[in-house]
Design a protein around this motif. Structure first.
Motif, PDB file in Angstrom:
ATOM      1  N   ILE A   1      16.121   0.477  10.701  1.00  0.00           N
ATOM      2  CA  ILE A   1      16.074   1.025  11.611  1.00  0.00           C
ATOM      3  C   ILE A   1      15.603  -0.112  12.895  1.00  0.00           C
ATOM      4  N   ILE A   2      16.522  -0.467  13.876  1.00  0.00           N
ATOM      5  CA  ILE A   2      15.648  -1.645  14.798  1.00  0.00           C
ATOM      6  C   ILE A   2      15.280  -0.976  15.802  1.00  0.00           C
ATOM      7  N   VAL A   3      14.285  -0.898  15.982  1.00  0.00           N
ATOM      8  CA  VAL A   3      13.671  -0.903  17.270  1.00  0.00           C
ATOM      9  C   VAL A   3      13.704  -1.753  18.718  1.00  0.00           C
ATOM     10  N   LEU A   4      14.515  -1.473  20.128  1.00  0.00           N
ATOM     11  CA  LEU A   4      14.215  -2.356  20.636  1.00  0.00           C
ATOM     12  C   LEU A   4      13.287  -1.804  21.999  1.00  0.00           C
ATOM     13  N   ILE A   5      12.519  -2.629  22.824  1.00  0.00           N
ATOM     14  CA  ILE A   5      11.488  -1.811  23.550  1.00  0.00           C
ATOM     15  C   ILE A   5      11.754  -3.225  24.303  1.00  0.00           C
ATOM     16  N   ARG A   6      11.300  -2.198  25.797  1.00  0.00           N
ATOM     17  CA  ARG A   6      11.403  -2.858  26.906  1.00  0.00           C
ATOM     18  C   ARG A   6      10.606  -2.374  28.769  1.00  0.00           C
ATOM     19  N   GLU A   7      10.153  -3.598  29.044  1.00  0.00           N
ATOM     20  CA  GLU A   7       9.630  -2.996  30.044  1.00  0.00           C
ATOM     21  C   GLU A   7      10.446  -2.648  31.294  1.00  0.00           C
ATOM     22  N   THR A   8       9.760  -1.444  31.804  1.00  0.00           N
ATOM     23  CA  THR A   8      11.220  -0.321  33.013  1.00  0.00           C
ATOM     24  C   THR A   8      10.498  -1.474  34.067  1.00  0.00           C
TER      25      THR A   8
ATOM     26  N   LEU B   1       9.633  -4.278   8.534  1.00  0.00           N
ATOM     27  CA  LEU B   1       9.859  -5.177   7.913  1.00  0.00           C
ATOM     28  C   LEU B   1       9.736  -6.763   8.848  1.00  0.00           C
ATOM     29  N   ASP B   2      10.393  -6.748   9.865  1.00  0.00           N
ATOM     30  CA  ASP B   2      10.113  -7.654  10.869  1.00  0.00           C
ATOM     31  C   ASP B   2       9.974  -7.230  12.557  1.00  0.00           C
ATOM     32  N   TYR B   3       9.743  -9.266  13.230  1.00  0.00           N
ATOM     33  CA  TYR B   3      10.013  -8.059  14.727  1.00  0.00           C
ATOM     34  C   TYR B   3      10.030  -9.685  15.258  1.00  0.00           C
ATOM     35  N   LYS B   4      10.285  -9.130  16.908  1.00  0.00           N
ATOM     36  CA  LYS B   4      10.261 -10.871  18.079  1.00  0.00           C
ATOM     37  C   LYS B   4       9.781 -10.089  19.022  1.00  0.00           C
ATOM     38  N   SER B   5       8.200 -10.559  18.954  1.00  0.00           N
ATOM     39  CA  SER B   5       8.060 -10.758  20.862  1.00  0.00           C
ATOM     40  C   SER B   5       8.925 -10.298  22.428  1.00  0.00           C
ATOM     41  N   GLY B   6      10.066 -10.748  21.865  1.00  0.00           N
ATOM     42  CA  GLY B   6      10.866 -11.094  23.634  1.00  0.00           C
ATOM     43  C   GLY B   6      10.317 -11.743  24.779  1.00  0.00           C
ATOM     44  N   ASN B   7      10.726 -10.970  25.560  1.00  0.00           N
ATOM     45  CA  ASN B   7       9.388 -11.654  26.756  1.00  0.00           C
ATOM     46  C   ASN B   7       8.365 -11.013  27.416  1.00  0.00           C
ATOM     47  N   ILE B   8       7.933  -9.788  26.116  1.00  0.00           N
ATOM     48  CA  ILE B   8       6.832  -9.034  26.726  1.00  0.00           C
ATOM     49  C   ILE B   8       5.803  -9.569  26.086  1.00  0.00           C
ATOM     50  N   GLU B   9       5.038  -9.668  27.558  1.00  0.00           N
ATOM     51  CA  GLU B   9       3.700 -10.227  27.134  1.00  0.00           C
ATOM     52  C   GLU B   9       2.458  -9.126  27.097  1.00  0.00           C
ATOM     53  N   SER B  10       2.340  -8.719  27.372  1.00  0.00           N
ATOM     54  CA  SER B  10       1.370  -7.467  27.147  1.00  0.00           C
ATOM     55  C   SER B  10       1.925  -7.053  26.172  1.00  0.00           C
ATOM     56  N   LEU B  11       1.011  -6.639  24.909  1.00  0.00           N
ATOM     57  CA  LEU B  11       1.057  -5.984  23.808  1.00  0.00           C
ATOM     58  C   LEU B  11       0.084  -4.985  24.054  1.00  0.00           C
ATOM     59  N   TYR B  12       0.421  -4.160  23.190  1.00  0.00           N
ATOM     60  CA  TYR B  12      -0.885  -3.029  22.668  1.00  0.00           C
ATOM     61  C   TYR B  12      -1.874  -3.674  21.880  1.00  0.00           C
TER      62      TYR B  12
ATOM     63  N   VAL C   1      17.947 -11.959  23.811  1.00  0.00           N
ATOM     64  CA  VAL C   1      17.456 -10.600  24.748  1.00  0.00           C
ATOM     65  C   VAL C   1      15.749 -10.699  25.238  1.00  0.00           C
ATOM     66  N   PRO C   2      15.597 -10.341  25.623  1.00  0.00           N
ATOM     67  CA  PRO C   2      14.490 -10.436  26.126  1.00  0.00           C
ATOM     68  C   PRO C   2      13.257  -8.848  25.849  1.00  0.00           C
ATOM     69  N   ASP C   3      14.161  -8.444  24.664  1.00  0.00           N
ATOM     70  CA  ASP C   3      13.633  -6.683  24.682  1.00  0.00           C
ATOM     71  C   ASP C   3      11.935  -7.293  23.402  1.00  0.00           C
ATOM     72  N   LEU C   4      11.774  -6.584  23.459  1.00  0.00           N
ATOM     73  CA  LEU C   4      10.611  -6.743  21.676  1.00  0.00           C
ATOM     74  C   LEU C   4      11.801  -5.919  20.863  1.00  0.00           C
ATOM     75  N   TYR C   5      11.475  -6.991  20.101  1.00  0.00           N
ATOM     76  CA  TYR C   5      12.683  -6.198  18.519  1.00  0.00           C
ATOM     77  C   TYR C   5      11.418  -5.606  17.360  1.00  0.00           C
ATOM     78  N   PHE C   6      12.214  -5.286  17.127  1.00  0.00           N
ATOM     79  CA  PHE C   6      11.423  -4.208  15.764  1.00  0.00           C
ATOM     80  C   PHE C   6      12.214  -3.705  14.783  1.00  0.00           C
ATOM     81  N   ARG C   7      11.893  -4.525  13.680  1.00  0.00           N
ATOM     82  CA  ARG C   7      12.997  -3.734  12.238  1.00  0.00           C
ATOM     83  C   ARG C   7      12.336  -3.171  10.938  1.00  0.00           C
ATOM     84  N   ILE C   8      12.829  -1.746  10.979  1.00  0.00           N
ATOM     85  CA  ILE C   8      11.703  -0.745  10.062  1.00  0.00           C
ATOM     86  C   ILE C   8      12.756   0.123   9.688  1.00  0.00           C
ATOM     87  N   ASP C   9      11.471   0.428   8.010  1.00  0.00           N
ATOM     88  CA  ASP C   9      12.416   0.522   7.024  1.00  0.00           C
ATOM     89  C   ASP C   9      12.257   3.137   7.056  1.00  0.00           C
TER      90      ASP C   9
END
Length: 932
Positions: A154-161, A79-90, A65-73
């Protein structure tokens, strides 16, 4: 003997069965625990395997999965995360862990995430939105998608558009599709109408259908008919509630026609307006697990069945309850429509239906009794082989096929109940489904166990009946033995009858037991109640009299040796003439009555009556037999008691005569002894008198001439003296003769010799006189006698025994004579008394002296020769003298010093005479003189 061997064999079989059942029960419990543990372990391993599989799949999916992955409460904490293919982060990825998502973003963006989180938690639907972040390379557009998870996560998936990102996304989608298509699970999409819009290619590998055969088709033909409603309801709940539902299990049809179990999870895809577009789900094959679960359930079901059968065999109190519990276990655990057990009646060679459980519980139908060899049940018993059919409609052994079709019966199974090659019955079941091999084996197990249980219960029943029979016999024999023992022990008729009455009442548990005598030796014969045992609430009937007319029925039957048995006084028919005696018995409150006659060989007549006052009381045959035995014993006891009484009277008469004869014999013996003693004394007296007479004449001659001889010798000696004076010196020849004869000595010794001869003659004369006085032959009858003279004469005769002898010192006699008058008595007998007394005293002294001589004085100072024996208290009364004093013990008055100074004290006999105060036998004149 055969019955006892059979009982022993049954007891042995029962013990073996109990031991076998207990061991089998323990093994079953251990096996059950092992199977449960094995099942739990297998289930846990399966869950862990599925969890590992899911984890691996999720990890693989996240890798592509290329998206930025977060698992939050629910608070937005990461609680957990995976950066995916997104290279530029805040912010740098290293600071995400443990922070709230809002803290990692600008305030405006953070607030938007908070709103989305709240919306997801409230609706449990996915939420998407777009936002822009100012980064170093400029503003970058992102799209965020929030998906709900269990436990408020909750799972949070973030991708660049941007276009670059879209290209990367397409590449990731391709990889994701590759993973999905190669996964072991089936991914599908359904329209709201239930049409497959997509299925993953692995459907073909798993279920055999081509994709074209599935897509565009309804899911209903592929689902088992029994499970279609489950799936429809599942999708309906998702549409209605919009909430996630628990996974469901259903069967999908393989292309080869078999059914495969699958487990599925589904969710809905909505548009921007929240309308449902389609269902998306994933399912995986669980056939192996279901088969394992079904096998485990089957084993558990059979284990429970065996446990229930074992419990029925060991805990049931009767054979009926045991068989009923077994058939109920067959119905419950083997899914039988109904189950039945027949037992074999060997006498009639018929199988008898005992219990039936399930849809039919009655046992009175046409199969109540099945002859061996007829119908399927009878053939099973005859051949001793089981029978199984899973198609009762085509089985020729099944007769009523219409009934089987109407009730939906599919299978029949029957098994013979055999123990040690002996058929005891048949067990059979009808089912509405096929009987599997495991079910048939369970039926085989049940048949073996039930057969042993039936045999054991039959043995127990036989043993109980035998014990009851033997107990009755033992009670009867015990009562008879007690009565017989009492007859032999006492022969007391009253005690025996009274005891029998009490024993019978206690044994039969009746209200009154009475014994009556028929008094026939009177002007008006009557029946008298002499012994009874009764309840404390009933009146006493002892000493009551009833004439023959009052109890005509009872009297007549008793006199005719007949037994009366009335179980119920009210319902008894009048065939026995009961109406004539009903009023009489009713007066005593009897509601049941029995009477047995007692006839003795001596002609006496009695009766035993047993009464019950509380309604119906059946008199059993064994009770009647027992009472008959008791009456027979009583008749024997009465005869024996009468014989005993007669023999006792005869014995008493014989004993009186024997005592009389014994007294006469004793008197005769005493008279004979007296005669013998008199004869002896007479002979002794004659002998003594003869000797005394023979000695008396020469002694008188010697004693009478000694005086003259003394005078003559004195004259001669005087003449010799004159010759010596006037013719001195004598001639030599005379002088020589004087010297030779020692004349001077003769002159001195000759008078002494004469004195000695005189003393000897005097002694002989006294002895002769004593013998004459002792014998008293010349004094016949009772005459006045000097007692002291008799004592002195006796002492003179015993003088030789009083003198000292080797080993015996001299016995000293002390005579303390009183002033006695002449006593009227038999002189000879009196002297004999004195002789016996003195002789006994001398013997006692000599005996003690011999004993003391054997023990030296220094070691036995207390065992000295007696210093004195007293012969005292001669009571003189007329013709008899009684001895009232005995030989005394050692005179203890001497001091110890006297004992030491005289190691052998002189034994002494002391004789004391006196007159008794009553003066019996003393002349009146002498009494007066004594008083003065």
């Amino acid at each position: 003997m055969n019955e006892q061997k059979k009982i022993q064999h049954d007891e042995k079989l029962f013990c073996q069965q109990a031991k076998f059942t207990e061991e089998k029960k323990q093994k079953t419990e251990l096996k059950k625990l092992g199977e449960q543990l094995q099942a739990e372990t297998a289930k846990r391993q399966a869950v862990e395997a599925r969890l590992r599989e899911k984890t691996s799949e999720l990890a693989a999916i996240l890798q592509v999965v290329p998206d930025l992955y977060f698992r939050i409460d629910g608070n937005g904490t990461i609680l957990d995360y995976k950066s995916g293919n997104i290279e530029s982060l805040y912010i740098p990825p290293g600071v995400f862990q443990g922070k709230r998502l809002r803290e990692s973003l600008p305030t405006v963006v953070g607030d938007r995430f908070e709103q989305a989180i709240t919306e997801v938690l409230e609706t449990e639907y996915a939420v998407s939105f777009k936002y822009t972040l100012p980064l170093s390379q400029g503003n970058v557009n992102f799209e965020a998608r929030l998906l709900p998870l269990p436990e408020q996560q909750i799972i949070v998936l973030i991708r660049e558009t941007s276009d670059k990102v879209q290209a990367a996304l397409m590449e990731s989608d391709a990889k994701f599709r590759t993973i999905i298509e190669n996964a072991h699970n089936i991914i599908f999409a359904l329209t709201v109408e239930g049409i497959f819009s997509y299925v993953s290619p692995n459907w073909t590998d798993i279920l055999g259908h081509d994709i074209a055969e599935v897509q565009g088709k309804s899911f209903v033909p592929f689902v088992h008919p029994d499970d279609v409603s489950i799936c429809v309801n599942y999708f309906q709940r998702i549409l209605t509630t919009g909430e996630r539902q628990d996974a469901i299990e259903y069967r999908l049809k393989h292309k080869n026609g078999s059914w495969r179990w699958h487990t599925s999870n589904s969710s809905v895809i909505r548009d921007a307006n929240g309308n449902v577009l389609n269902f998306v789900g994933i399912c995986y094959d669980t056939t192996d697990r279901k088969e394992a679960e079904e096998a485990l359930a089957e084993r558990a079901r059979l284990a429970n069945f065996r446990a229930d059968v074992d419990a029925a065999l060991t805990q049931s109190d009767t054979i009926e309850n045991m068989m009923r519990r077994c058939t109920e276990a067959l119905v419950q655990h083997l899914d039988a429509a109904f189950a039945r057990i027949w037992t074999l009646n060997k006498q009639d060679n018929v199988l008898e239906l005992q219990v039936s459980s399930g849809i039919y519980t009655h046992i009175d139908g046409p199969h109540r009794r099945v002859p061996v060899g007829q119908f399927t049940i009878g053939l099973i018993a005859e051949e001793g082989k089981p029978h199984l059919t899973n198609s009762v409609q085509t089985d020729p052994h099944v007769g009523n096929k219409e009934w089987a079709q109407r009730e939906g019966m599919v299978a029949f199974a029957g098994y013979p109940l055999i123990v040690e090659d002996e058929t005891v019955g048949v067990i059979a079941i009808f089912t509405r489904q096929i009987v599997t091999e495991s079910t048939f084996k369970a039926l085989e197990f049940a048949a073996q166990e039930i057969a042993i249980g039936i045999k054991r219960k039959q043995a127990e029943e036989a043993l109980r009946h035998s014990e009851a029979k033997f107990r009755e016999i033992a009670q009867r024999e015990a009562l008879i033995n007690r009565l017989s023992s009492q007859i032999r022990a006492s022969l007391d008729l009253n005690y025996i009858v009274e005891t029998a009455v009490k024993e019978i009442r206690n044994l039969f548990q009746i209200d009154r037991c009475t014994f009556l005598w028929y008094r026939q030796n009177t002007d008006m014969p009557y029946w008298e109640s002499v012994y009874e045992a009764k309840s404390s609430l009933l009146p006493c009937l002892l000493s009551d009299r009833a004439t023959k007319a009052e109890i005509e029925l009872i009297a007549a039957k008793t006199l005719n040796r007949e037994i009366i048995r009335i179980d119920n006084m009210e319902t008894e028919s009048d065939g026995l003439g009961l109406s004539t005696a009903r009023d009489f018995l009713g007066d005593f409150g009897f509601t049941a009555f029995m009477s047995l006659p007692v006839h003795t060989q001596s002609g006496e007549i009695g009766a035993f009556t047993c009464g019950y006052c509380n309604g119906f009381r059946p008199w059993l045959d064994n009770e009647v037999k027992l009472l008959q035995a008791v009456t027979d014993q009583l008749a024997i006891a009465i005869d024996q008691a009468k014989l005993y009484t007669q023999s006792r009277i005869a014995a008493e008469n014989a004993q009186d005569k024997a005592q009389q004869l014994e007294a006469a014999l004793l008197e005769l013996q005493q008279t004979q002894a007296q005669l013998i003693q008199t004869e002896k004394m007479s002979s002794l007296g004659q002998l003594v008198a003869g000797i005394a007479h023979e000695i008396n004449n020469p002694v008188n001659f010697i004693y009478g001439n000694i005086t003259h001889a003394r005078e003559y010798i004195q004259d001669l000696l005087h003449l010799i003296e004159l010759y010596q004076v006037h013719y001195c010196p004598p001639v030599p020849e005379i002088q020589q003769q004087i010297y030779t004869i020692d004349l001077e000595f003769l002159k001195q010794d000759l008078p002494k010799i004469l004195n000695s001869m005189n003393m000897g003659a005097e002694r002989i004369r006294q002895i002769v006189l004593s013998l004459r006085n002792f014998s008293r032959l010349d004094e016949d009858g009772m005459k006045p006698v000097d007692i002291h003279e008799g004592l002195n004469n006796t002492l003179l005769l015993l003088q030789n025994r009083l003198k000292a002898k080797p080993g015996h010192p001299e016995i000293q006699v002390i005579q303390e004579y009183g002033n006695l008058p002449l006593i009227v008595c038999h002189a000879g007998q009196m002297n004999q008394v004195f002789m016996n007394l003195l002789t006994n005293a001398i013997d006692a002294i000599e005996e003690v002296t011999e004993e003391n001589n054997q023990c030296p004085i220094p070691t036995c100072p207390e065992q000295l020769v007696p210093s004195g024996l007293v012969l005292s208290g001669l009571l003189l009364s007329g013709a008899e003298v009684a001895e009232v004093a005995e030989v005394a013990e050692v005179n203890r008055s001497r001091s110890v010093s006297q004992r030491r100074d005289a190691p052998y004290p002189i034994p002494t006999i002391r004789i004391r005479t006196l007159i008794q105060e009553n003066y019996v036998g003393v002349a009146e004149k002498e009494r007066e003189a004594h008083r003065i």
